[in-house]
Design a protein around this motif. Structure first.
Motif, PDB file in Angstrom:
ATOM      1  N   LEU A 275      -2.837  -7.784  12.669  1.00 17.43           N
ATOM      2  CA  LEU A 275      -3.477  -6.509  12.371  1.00 17.43           C
ATOM      3  C   LEU A 275      -2.802  -5.819  11.180  1.00 17.43           C
ATOM      4  O   LEU A 275      -3.474  -5.254  10.316  1.00 17.43           O
ATOM      5  N   ALA A 276      -1.461  -5.855  11.152  1.00 19.98           N
ATOM      6  CA  ALA A 276      -0.751  -5.222  10.042  1.00 19.98           C
ATOM      7  C   ALA A 276      -1.058  -5.924   8.730  1.00 19.98           C
ATOM      8  O   ALA A 276      -1.295  -5.280   7.698  1.00 19.98           O
ATOM      9  N   ASP A 277      -1.081  -7.248   8.775  1.00 24.26           N
ATOM     10  CA  ASP A 277      -1.393  -8.013   7.560  1.00 24.26           C
ATOM     11  C   ASP A 277      -2.801  -7.693   7.070  1.00 24.26           C
ATOM     12  O   ASP A 277      -3.043  -7.495   5.872  1.00 24.26           O
ATOM     13  N   ALA A 278      -3.740  -7.620   8.021  1.00 25.62           N
ATOM     14  CA  ALA A 278      -5.124  -7.310   7.645  1.00 25.62           C
ATOM     15  C   ALA A 278      -5.233  -5.901   7.067  1.00 25.62           C
ATOM     16  O   ALA A 278      -5.919  -5.668   6.071  1.00 25.62           O
ATOM     17  N   ALA A 279      -4.529  -4.970   7.693  1.00 24.00           N
ATOM     18  CA  ALA A 279      -4.589  -3.582   7.225  1.00 24.00           C
ATOM     19  C   ALA A 279      -4.007  -3.464   5.820  1.00 24.00           C
ATOM     20  O   ALA A 279      -4.535  -2.762   4.956  1.00 24.00           O
ATOM     21  N   LEU A 280      -2.896  -4.173   5.576  1.00 20.90           N
ATOM     22  CA  LEU A 280      -2.270  -4.078   4.263  1.00 20.90           C
ATOM     23  C   LEU A 280      -3.045  -4.860   3.206  1.00 20.90           C
ATOM     24  O   LEU A 280      -2.975  -4.558   2.020  1.00 20.90           O
ATOM     25  N   THR A 281      -3.794  -5.881   3.662  1.00 23.91           N
ATOM     26  CA  THR A 281      -4.571  -6.679   2.693  1.00 23.91           C
ATOM     27  C   THR A 281      -5.861  -5.957   2.306  1.00 23.91           C
ATOM     28  O   THR A 281      -6.173  -5.799   1.127  1.00 23.91           O
ATOM     29  N   ARG A 282      -6.585  -5.528   3.335  1.00 23.95           N
ATOM     30  CA  ARG A 282      -7.930  -5.002   3.072  1.00 23.95           C
ATOM     31  C   ARG A 282      -7.987  -3.479   3.102  1.00 23.95           C
ATOM     32  O   ARG A 282      -9.038  -2.912   2.833  1.00 23.95           O
ATOM     33  N   GLY A 283      -6.885  -2.878   3.450  1.00 25.47           N
ATOM     34  CA  GLY A 283      -6.938  -1.425   3.631  1.00 25.47           C
ATOM     35  C   GLY A 283      -6.355  -0.652   2.477  1.00 25.47           C
ATOM     36  O   GLY A 283      -5.665   0.357   2.696  1.00 25.47           O
ATOM     37  N   ARG A 284      -6.594  -1.119   1.229  1.00 25.64           N
ATOM     38  CA  ARG A 284      -6.008  -0.434   0.068  1.00 25.64           C
ATOM     39  C   ARG A 284      -6.480   1.011   0.004  1.00 25.64           C
ATOM     40  O   ARG A 284      -5.700   1.921  -0.315  1.00 25.64           O
ATOM     41  N   GLY A 285      -7.772   1.231   0.309  1.00 21.03           N
ATOM     42  CA  GLY A 285      -8.315   2.586   0.256  1.00 21.03           C
ATOM     43  C   GLY A 285      -7.625   3.521   1.247  1.00 21.03           C
ATOM     44  O   GLY A 285      -7.104   4.574   0.869  1.00 21.03           O
ATOM     45  N   PRO A 286      -7.606   3.164   2.533  1.00 19.33           N
ATOM     46  CA  PRO A 286      -6.907   4.031   3.490  1.00 19.33           C
ATOM     47  C   PRO A 286      -5.430   4.187   3.164  1.00 19.33           C
ATOM     48  O   PRO A 286      -4.861   5.266   3.355  1.00 19.33           O
ATOM     49  N   LEU A 287      -4.804   3.118   2.642  1.00 14.94           N
ATOM     50  CA  LEU A 287      -3.385   3.223   2.257  1.00 14.94           C
ATOM     51  C   LEU A 287      -3.219   4.259   1.150  1.00 14.94           C
ATOM     52  O   LEU A 287      -2.287   5.066   1.174  1.00 14.94           O
ATOM     53  N   ARG A 288      -4.130   4.211   0.191  1.00 15.99           N
ATOM     54  CA  ARG A 288      -4.058   5.154  -0.925  1.00 15.99           C
ATOM     55  C   ARG A 288      -4.216   6.576  -0.394  1.00 15.99           C
ATOM     56  O   ARG A 288      -3.473   7.484  -0.768  1.00 15.99           O
ATOM     57  N   TRP A 289      -5.183   6.737   0.501  1.00 13.47           N
ATOM     58  CA  TRP A 289      -5.425   8.058   1.082  1.00 13.47           C
ATOM     59  C   TRP A 289      -4.204   8.546   1.853  1.00 13.47           C
ATOM     60  O   TRP A 289      -3.799   9.706   1.724  1.00 13.47           O
ATOM     61  N   ALA A 290      -3.607   7.642   2.608  1.00 11.06           N
ATOM     62  CA  ALA A 290      -2.449   8.018   3.424  1.00 11.06           C
ATOM     63  C   ALA A 290      -1.225   8.298   2.565  1.00 11.06           C
ATOM     64  O   ALA A 290      -0.379   9.118   2.928  1.00 11.06           O
ATOM     65  N   ALA A 291      -1.137   7.611   1.409  1.00  7.98           N
ATOM     66  CA  ALA A 291       0.045   7.772   0.550  1.00  7.98           C
ATOM     67  C   ALA A 291      -0.055   9.013  -0.330  1.00  7.98           C
ATOM     68  O   ALA A 291       0.944   9.443  -0.914  1.00  7.98           O
ATOM     69  N   ARG A 292      -1.249   9.596  -0.445  1.00  7.21           N
ATOM     70  CA  ARG A 292      -1.421  10.705  -1.389  1.00  7.21           C
ATOM     71  C   ARG A 292      -0.501  11.887  -1.108  1.00  7.21           C
ATOM     72  O   ARG A 292       0.064  12.441  -2.049  1.00  7.21           O
ATOM     73  N   PRO A 293      -0.320  12.296   0.152  1.00 10.27           N
ATOM     74  CA  PRO A 293       0.592  13.427   0.370  1.00 10.27           C
ATOM     75  C   PRO A 293       2.012  13.148  -0.127  1.00 10.27           C
ATOM     76  O   PRO A 293       2.713  14.052  -0.564  1.00 10.27           O
ATOM     77  N   LEU A 294       2.434  11.892  -0.062  1.00 10.33           N
ATOM     78  CA  LEU A 294       3.783  11.529  -0.505  1.00 10.33           C
ATOM     79  C   LEU A 294       3.833  11.283  -2.007  1.00 10.33           C
ATOM     80  O   LEU A 294       4.754  11.682  -2.698  1.00 10.33           O
ATOM     81  N   ALA A 295       2.837  10.566  -2.514  1.00  9.87           N
ATOM     82  CA  ALA A 295       2.942  10.025  -3.870  1.00  9.87           C
ATOM     83  C   ALA A 295       2.066  10.741  -4.892  1.00  9.87           C
ATOM     84  O   ALA A 295       2.212  10.481  -6.092  1.00  9.87           O
ATOM     85  N   GLY A 296       1.155  11.578  -4.454  1.00 10.50           N
ATOM     86  CA  GLY A 296       0.286  12.273  -5.394  1.00 10.50           C
ATOM     87  C   GLY A 296      -0.502  11.304  -6.248  1.00 10.50           C
ATOM     88  O   GLY A 296      -1.192  10.417  -5.739  1.00 10.50           O
ATOM     89  N   GLY A 297      -0.369  11.428  -7.581  1.00  6.01           N
ATOM     90  CA  GLY A 297      -1.112  10.578  -8.499  1.00  6.01           C
ATOM     91  C   GLY A 297      -0.683   9.126  -8.460  1.00  6.01           C
ATOM     92  O   GLY A 297      -1.398   8.249  -8.944  1.00  6.01           O
ATOM     93  N   LEU A 298       0.457   8.849  -7.880  1.00  7.65           N
ATOM     94  CA  LEU A 298       0.948   7.470  -7.788  1.00  7.65           C
ATOM     95  C   LEU A 298       0.451   6.769  -6.541  1.00  7.65           C
ATOM     96  O   LEU A 298       0.877   5.655  -6.261  1.00  7.65           O
TER      97      LEU A 298
END
Lengths: 230, 887
Positions: free
Chosen positions: B478-501
């Protein structure tokens, strides 16, 4: 100094010592120099002469033990140095988890650019340098020369006014190294940027009109048109 | 020579790598060896406690035609026998007593002839209740049946002989009546269901005078036994002790040449302890082995963190002409050094832990067991060192180039096992094994009746092991699948931490998914282990408390003497004592169900549930509140045992006539009840069948509201309140508290002091949780120091560098926590089910130790914060230092 040209970076009595006491090593003895806008400077010297340390100080990557480094015409510092300064390293300097276009776009993203704009600009630069087919490749999928050319693309994408390259051809064969230096020169020409490049290869140094020579941490004038002394 | 030079170099230049790997090995060895210490300690505790309550070690019964005197001589002369006394048993027609004008007559019973000094030699066999402690004594139940006490006259009916009368001197309790009245030599399963209801004890001389004539006329009604106490120089291991005692008993029988049969009470107690010892080993496998496996995985992670540098070193050596075989030998030398250092440190730590936690510094109950445990733990450490240091080095040495051996960062393919669905197959197999285990009634320790040997059903271990492994692999998928195909949700989740990055951070996480997934799964497995261990231990302690409560009845229990006419209003006398929250009166009578005499408990349905913390597990077919509520709505209702339901084929609502003793006439008369449901357990109730009814109805039906006990719920320490109650009541009633009861309950695995094991495993779980989160994260971030340094050189601000670090920490921690909690909950439920036999009684629900789980989560989060914070600081410091590596 040539009148009318801006001083991009200046060293005033800069020295850098590593270690303390009996084990202290003076990598750079008090250096006074300045790089003017548009200059093309090759810093030569044998291994351990202090040329890399000097470039690191000019790039703000290191802090002098004595003296000051300033960038009068490049605006305020943003972190280690002002924004319009780009650095090219000797070894592979691409971030392993990012592909070529993401690596090229990274400095812009770090500077606060929008992601879409930064990526679009990176693709344009890669295309301009004939590296479009490498855009989606990871660093480990590129040869040494290709990695350095992508690093040059990264420089170009940032539109710097000062490019500092520390032995960019050190791990490349002569032909590939020459191609990389040509790419750097071309990039500097396109941007009107100054280029300071360290090398121990006389053939590479010969490609640049101005030569600074480092020996035992001291900067000696060679075929220099700029004013620099130690 | 090269090997020594290499090792010296490692010790001087890479001490951190060696120490970290050795520490991982040490944790595994320490855990395994500590559990060995636990087993040694617990086995000796089990042996000690199991025999502590055995009053008469051997009951040697003279066979028909044998001379009791010869048997007594033979027993006294047998090696290992400390004391031996002759005891006679005579079966009588009945007893009769006339008290206060009312005559009571009992059914058949037994008169026991005890020699002088018997109570002193076999002190646990008799417990004085009322009157003298020697002379003619009535058993408690018999005294209740006859309503007789000290000073009353009891008539003894002898078959074919005139009746004789004796004057009662005292009333006693026979705590070990089951073994006292056993059928010596009877095959397993044919022992009497219950001891005789009517028992009279008389001095030996009087007994002979009364029953020698009966012995001549009816030898089938008179038996002679020799009761023996052994020297009890027993091995610490219950199994060894059992073998020793059983062998001696058989040897005595051989020497008696069939004239006497040995009723081996000591052996029987040790047989139970032998099963408990195996259960303790079961606990080790279930709870301890996963910890050792985790320590091994962590060691692999630690050793793997230096893999890149090791590969470069190997490549340099190969470039300088070192053959692959010699490279492998260097790796083996390093592995041996790590293994030996780790094993030595682990064994030393285990001895220290054993001494501090269990008060003993021995790896086993016997020398052989100690050597075995220590050797096995050390061997496990060497295997871990070999697998984590030597094997990867050997694999890398055979790779053609450094480039080919480099850890893939960007495009790892799907592991082969995911295509085969190994994780799903393992989970399915876990379900099947669990189902198969449940069909066998969760019997882990198999002790077939009549078969002397016992064994553990190790097959049942497979269920939790498969679940744990399958859940870990599923988390990986599940983690591998989430990290492979979940770029969008990862980006959304990382925004509070990373902003434009955020996009760049998401890309980095996705391409490093193999490393992140490994760390995440390690965290998940560790947390699942910690959760399941903690929940199991907490549930175990919960059930141990329930067991103690069932035995004790309440925090403090005041038991009235037989025949006392204390009414429920006595509760008010105790309610005012400081520290007393509530007092609940409990009637205790005897009632005939058909010909079977059972204990009857009269309760007040409105208050009994809260006052005594009745558990749902005590009843069948409903909750405690529901079943007692039926009593409240049906005054003549009665709750009975499952056996009674079966014997009388009862359906809910069926009438059931019981014979209760009238409070005034003391005669037994029928009273009509209505069957409402099944009671399996009840505070103070025996393990035999019993009845629970409305106290008010019983009082009305019998004309007596006398209580048998007062159950006291306290807000202060029970022992303190018990002392205060004793001071107020004097010697008229027996006062017991749950704290003391908890210490003496020795009927099952609850006798095993698991406190030390609990502390040990929970401490290791905390250590492993911190290591799995913080240490693994720190090592992973250290490998990416170069990436962070380049980013810094390119102009990344500290906040931006921190975004990369914290995003990685968040993925590993959040993913690991989520998977760990789910896996831990499933594993807890399965463990408690599979280990049902450990609990007495079985739990109705899991007990969740929230405080410990919060602490574990806190430790893990703190470790993550320390690791990530350190990596952020290092990334900023490392810009210049790392440049030297770049150039």
């Amino acid at each position: 100094m040539t009148a009318g040209r801006e001083v991009l970076v200046r060293c005033d009595g800069v020295a850098r010592t590593f270690g303390e006491g009996e084990r202290a090593i003076v990598a750079v003895h008090g250096v006074d120099c300045a790089v003017l806008a548009g200059e093309r400077i090759a810093v030569t010297g044998t291994s351990g002469s202090g040329k890399s340390t000097l470039v690191h100080l000019l790039a703000g990557l290191d802090v002098p033990t004595h003296g000051t480094v300033s960038w009068p015409a490049l605006g305020p510092r943003k972190g280690l140095r002002p924004g319009p300064v780009a650095v090219v390293f000797q070894g592979p300097s691409l971030l392993a988890p990012l592909d070529a276009v993401e690596n090229v776009a990274l400095p812009q993203l770090l500077a606060g650019a929008e992601e879409a704009d930064a990526l679009a600009g990176a693709r344009r630069v890669l295309d301009h340098l004939g590296l479009a087919e490498l855009a989606t490749r990871l660093p480990e999928e590129l040869s040494g020369g290709q990695q350095q050319r992508v690093a040059v693309a990264r420089v170009l994408a940032g539109q710097p006014r000062l490019i500092l390259a520390d032995e960019p051809t050190g791990q490349l064969d002569h032909t590939t190294g020459t191609a990389v230096v040509q790419a750097l020169l071309e990039a500097a020409g396109l941007l009107g940027a100054a280029l300071v490049l360290t090398t121990h290869d006389p053939a590479v140094a010969g490609l640049l009109p101005v030569r600074w020579t480092m020996a035992d941490g001291r900067l000696r004038q060679g075929r220099a048109v700029s004013s620099c002394s130690a | 020579m090269l090997g020594l030079t290499w090792l010296r170099g490692l010790l001087t230049r890479r001490p951190g790598r060696l120490v970290a790997s050795a520490a991982g090995v040490a944790v595994a060895v320490a855990l395994l060896a500590s559990l060995g210490v636990f087993l040694a300690a617990s086995k000796s505790i089990m042996t000690r406690r199991s025999v502590a309550d055995v009053a008469v070690d051997w009951q040697v019964e003279a066979q028909p035609g044998a001379d009791p005197v010869n048997i007594l001589t033979g027993v006294r002369g047998f090696a290992g026998v400390e004391r031996a006394l002759p005891v006679g048993f005579a079966t009588i027609v009945g007893l009769q007593a006339t008290v206060a004008g009312s005559t009571q007559t009992t059914g058949p019973g037994v008169v026991v002839g005890l020699p002088e000094g018997y109570p002193q030699v076999f002190s646990g066999e008799l417990r004085d209740l009322v009157g003298a402690s020697s002379g003619v004594l009535l058993a408690q139940q018999t005294a209740a049946n006859l309503h007789a006490g000290p000073g009353d006259t009891v008539t003894v009916g002898r078959a074919g002989l005139p009746r004789v009368s004796v004057r009662v001197d005292g009333v006693v309790d026979l705590p070990q009546a089951d073994s006292l009245f056993q059928k010596v030599g009877a095959p397993p399963g044919s022992q009497p269901q219950a001891p005789p209801d009517n028992v009279l004890l008389v001095p030996a001389g009087r007994w002979h005078a009364l029953f020698d004539p009966l012995a001549r006329a009816r030898p089938d009604l008179v038996r002679s036994q020799v009761h023996a106490r052994l020297a009890r120089r027993l091995p610490a291991d219950p199994a060894a002790a059992y073998t020793s005692v059983s062998a001696a008993a058989r040897n005595l029988e051989a020497r008696l040449a069939g004239a006497g049969l040995v009723g081996d009470n000591l052996g029987a107690a040790l047989a139970a302890a032998r099963s408990d010892a195996l259960y303790a080993q079961v606990l080790f496998v279930f709870l301890g082995l996963p910890g050792a496996v985790l320590a091994g995985l962590l060691t692999a992670a630690v050793a793997g963190a230096g893999g890149e540098r090791r590969r470069r070193e190997q490549a340099l050596l190969r470039a300088r002409g070192l053959a692959t075989g010699r490279l492998v030998r260097l790796a083996l030398a390093e592995a041996a050094l790590v293994g030996v250092l780790g094993a030595a440190a682990g064994l030393a730590a285990a001895l220290a832990i054993g001494y501090l936690a269990f008060g003993t510094a021995s790896f086993g109950a016997t020398r052989l067991a100690a050597a075995g445990w220590a050797g096995a733990a050390a061997l496990a450490g060497l295997v871990i060192a070999g697998a984590t240091v030597a094997l990867p080095a050997r694999r890398d040495a055979r790779t053609a180039t450094v480039h080919a051996a480099r850890q893939p960062v960007g495009r790892p393919g799907r592991p082969g096992w995911t295509r085969l669905g190994v994780d799903l197959w393992l989970l399915a197999a876990a379900g099947v094994v669990f189902w198969l285990t449940s069909r066998g009634g969760y019997q882990l320790v198999l002790a077939p009746e009549g078969v002397p040997t016992i064994s553990v059903n190790y097959w049942a271990f497979a269920g939790p092991a498969l679940l744990w492994t399958g859940a870990g692999l599923l988390a990986w998928r599940l983690a591998d699948a989430a990290l492979t195909r979940g770029r969008g949700p990862l980006r959304w989740a990382a925004r509070p931490l990373a902003g434009g990055l955020a996009g760049t951070v998401a890309a980095t996480l996705s391409r490093q998914r193999r490393l992140l997934t490994r760390s995440l799964v390690l965290v998940a497995l560790t947390l699942a282990f910690a959760i399941s261990t903690a929940v199991f231990n907490s549930t175990y302690r919960q059930q141990a408390e329930v067991d103690a409560r069932l035995t004790s009845g309440a925090d403090v229990t005041v038991t009235e003497p037989p025949g006392a006419a204390v009414g429920p209003q006595a509760a008010a006398q105790l309610a005012g004592i400081p520290g007393v929250r509530a007092v609940e009166p409990l009637q205790h009578r005897f009632a005939y169900v058909g010909s079977d005499l059972q204990d009857l408990y009269g309760v007040r349905p409105a208050t009994v549930v809260d006052a005594t913390s009745l558990q749902d597990a005590y009843f069948a077919g409903g909750t405690a509140r529901a079943l007692i509520g039926r009593l409240a709505s049906q005054p003549d209702g009665v709750l009975v045992s499952a056996e009674t339901v079966h014997d009388f084929q009862l359906q809910p609502g069926d009438p059931l006539t019981l014979r209760l003793q009238d409070g005034r006439t003391k005669a037994y008369r029928p009273v009509r009840f209505r069957y409402l449901g099944v009671a399996k357990e009840f505070p103070t109730a025996p393990r035999d069948s019993f009845l629970v009814a409305n106290a008010g109805y019983v009082a009305t039906a019998t004309g007596s509201d006398a209580v048998g006990a007062l159950l006291v719920d306290t807000t202060a320490p029970p022992q303190t309140v018990a002392d205060q109650i004793r001071a107020r009541l004097g010697l008229q009633a027996q006062v017991s508290d749950i704290t003391t009861t908890r210490q003496v309950v020795g009927s099952s695995l609850t006798a095993v002091d698991l406190a030390g094991l609990t502390r040990l495993e929970l401490a290791f779980a905390l250590l492993l949780a911190a290591a799995a989160t913080g240490l693994v994260l720190a090592l992973g971030l250290a490998e990416r120091r170069r990436t962070l340094a380049i980013a810094g050189a390119l102009g990344a601000r500290p906040r931006q560098l921190a975004a990369f670090v914290w995003a990685e920490a968040a993925v590993v921690t959040a993913g690991g926590l989520a998977a760990g909690v789910v896996g831990g909950w499933l594993l807890s439920a399965m463990l408690v089910k599979v280990l049902t036999g450990v609990f007495d009684p079985p739990p109705a629900a899991l007990s969740v130790p929230w405080a410990y789980l919060v602490l574990t989560a806190g430790v893990a989060l703190a470790a993550v914060a320390v690791a990530a914070g350190g990596a952020v600081r290092a990334s900023q410091r490392a810009v210049v230092r790392s440049l030297r590596e770049l150039t």
